[in-house]
Enzyme design. Structure first.
Site, mmCIF file in Angstrom:
data_model
loop_
_atom_site.group_PDB
_atom_site.id
_atom_site.type_symbol
_atom_site.label_atom_id
_atom_site.label_comp_id
_atom_site.label_asym_id
_atom_site.label_seq_id
_atom_site.Cartn_x
_atom_site.Cartn_y
_atom_site.Cartn_z
ATOM 1 C CB SER A 43 -81.202 36.998 -45.410
ATOM 2 O OG SER A 43 -81.623 37.715 -44.380
ATOM 3 C CB THR A 44 -76.532 38.997 -43.793
ATOM 4 O OG1 THR A 44 -75.802 38.694 -42.721
ATOM 5 C CG2 THR A 44 -77.110 40.187 -44.255
ATOM 6 C CE LYS A 45 -80.169 42.780 -42.692
ATOM 7 N NZ LYS A 45 -79.101 43.911 -42.038
ATOM 8 C CG ASP A 46 -81.735 33.928 -40.559
ATOM 9 O OD1 ASP A 46 -81.750 34.758 -40.740
ATOM 10 O OD2 ASP A 46 -81.815 32.834 -40.889
ATOM 11 C CB ALA A 49 -82.544 37.619 -36.165
#
Length: 345
Positions: A43-46, A49
């Protein structure tokens, strides 16, 4: 040696653009999907993070053995847990009870401690996952709270990476950017960079029916009457996140659970892209926007597809779940009539 990395974090970013051909056949513009599922955490959330945690390291706020606390609908949690494993941190996550069991199992498989909180309570309710995460962080020694909704580094991660990637991949020819809005960081950071390059680029945010973001963008006021439960995870909000730069968004489109679910399955069947529920939502938003606005053959549209469909197998990809929501009977494509399962005994 090529394409060799010291650890899995080296795979974050530089995700591909893939042209959409079937779902967008009636749109004269060229439409590309930015496939964020190609990040190692799918996901784009990597991006946020690793960006936020490494910023905390540089400031001396954390060291190996520290605890990272966050609120998540799933994807941010996966990414944080992944980074914590590589860097030697403990991970505590607060999720809403909308989060499916397989997502919680995934978080626990990555070593996270998970708190499940009621979804349909006010953001300032002590039981909300926002407040639970804050409380845990305040009570846990040697910890930090990521606070993605109000952390400017959420925006900066995409300003530094996603926006420049899209600009380079399209050779500066992008005319429209469309993405879902949850925390707002993906859309805001990408839009901020792209509008600096070309202020004429149109930025379209996709909001969920039941969320207040579209209404707030148009009126500057929170209309609590707009708030009602909805099924799409990771987009829309009942609060105004500071990570959403409303001045970078030209227009919001609001989509509902049902049509977003159909689009998610249609993309898999027609484009062979197994996207998450928000992938269907951003596609539905694009098609709604296209029905009200005229694209030209010279336009270049980039839709950010934020995550992978494997996390929604028992939700939007499940016939049983669709039927429980009352979606399957009104489906624009009657999948059960065409695609059958036969058991040979």
């Amino acid at each position: 040696m090529t394409n060799v990395h010291d650890n899995i974090l080296g795979l974050i970013g530089n995700t591909p653009l893939v042209k959409l051909n079937s779902v967008t056949k009636d749109i004269p513009a060229t439409v590309y999907a930015k496939l964020e599922s190609y990040n190692p955490g799918h996901s784009t959330k990597d991006r946020i993070a690793v960006h936020i945690i490494e910023a905390a390291e540089r400031k001396g706020l954390i060291k190996p053995g520290s605890t990272i606390v966050e609120t998540t609908s799933g994807n941010t949690g996966f990414s944080i847990a992944m980074v914590c494993i590589i860097k030697g941190y403990k991970c505590i996550l607060a999720v809403s009870n909308k989060t499916k069991k397989e997502k919680i199992a995934y978080l626990k498989a990555l070593g996270a401690t998970v708190y499940i909180c009621p979804a349909n309570v006010a953001a300032d309710d002590p039981r909300s996952y926002y407040e639970v995460a804050k409380r845990i962080a305040s009570e846990t020694p040697d910890s930090i709270y990521i606070n993605q909704y109000f952390n400017e580094l959420n925006i900066d991660a995409h300003y530094q990476t996603t926006g420049p990637e899209i600009w380079e991949q399209t050779g500066g020819k992008i005319t429209h950017l469309i993405a879902c809005t949850g925390t707002g960081g993906t859309l805001s950071g990408s839009a901020k960079f792209l509008k600096e390059k070309n202020p004429n680029i149109k930025v379209i945010g996709v909001d969920a029916s039941g969320s207040i973001l579209k209404g707030f963008h148009e009126t500057g006021k929170i209309n609590k009457d707009e708030i009602h439960p909805y099924q799409i995870e990771g987009m829309g909000k009942n609060l105004i996140p500071a990570a959403l730069l409303f001045d970078k968004v030209d227009e919001f489109v609001r989509v509902n659970d049902e049509m977003s679910a159909y689009r998610t399955r249609e993309i898999a069947l027609k484009e062979a892209i197994m996207g998450g529920y928000t992938t269907g939502a951003v596609t539905q938003g694009l098609l709604q926007y296209a029905s009200a606005n005229e694209f030209s053959k010279d336009d270049v549209v980039v839709a950010i597809y934020p995550d992978h469909g494997s996390r929604y197998i028992t939700k939007v990809y499940s016939d049983q779940w669709m039927e429980e929501q009352g979606f399957i009977n009104n489906c624009v494509h009657n999948y059960d009539e065409v695609y059958k399962t036969e058991i040979i005994s």
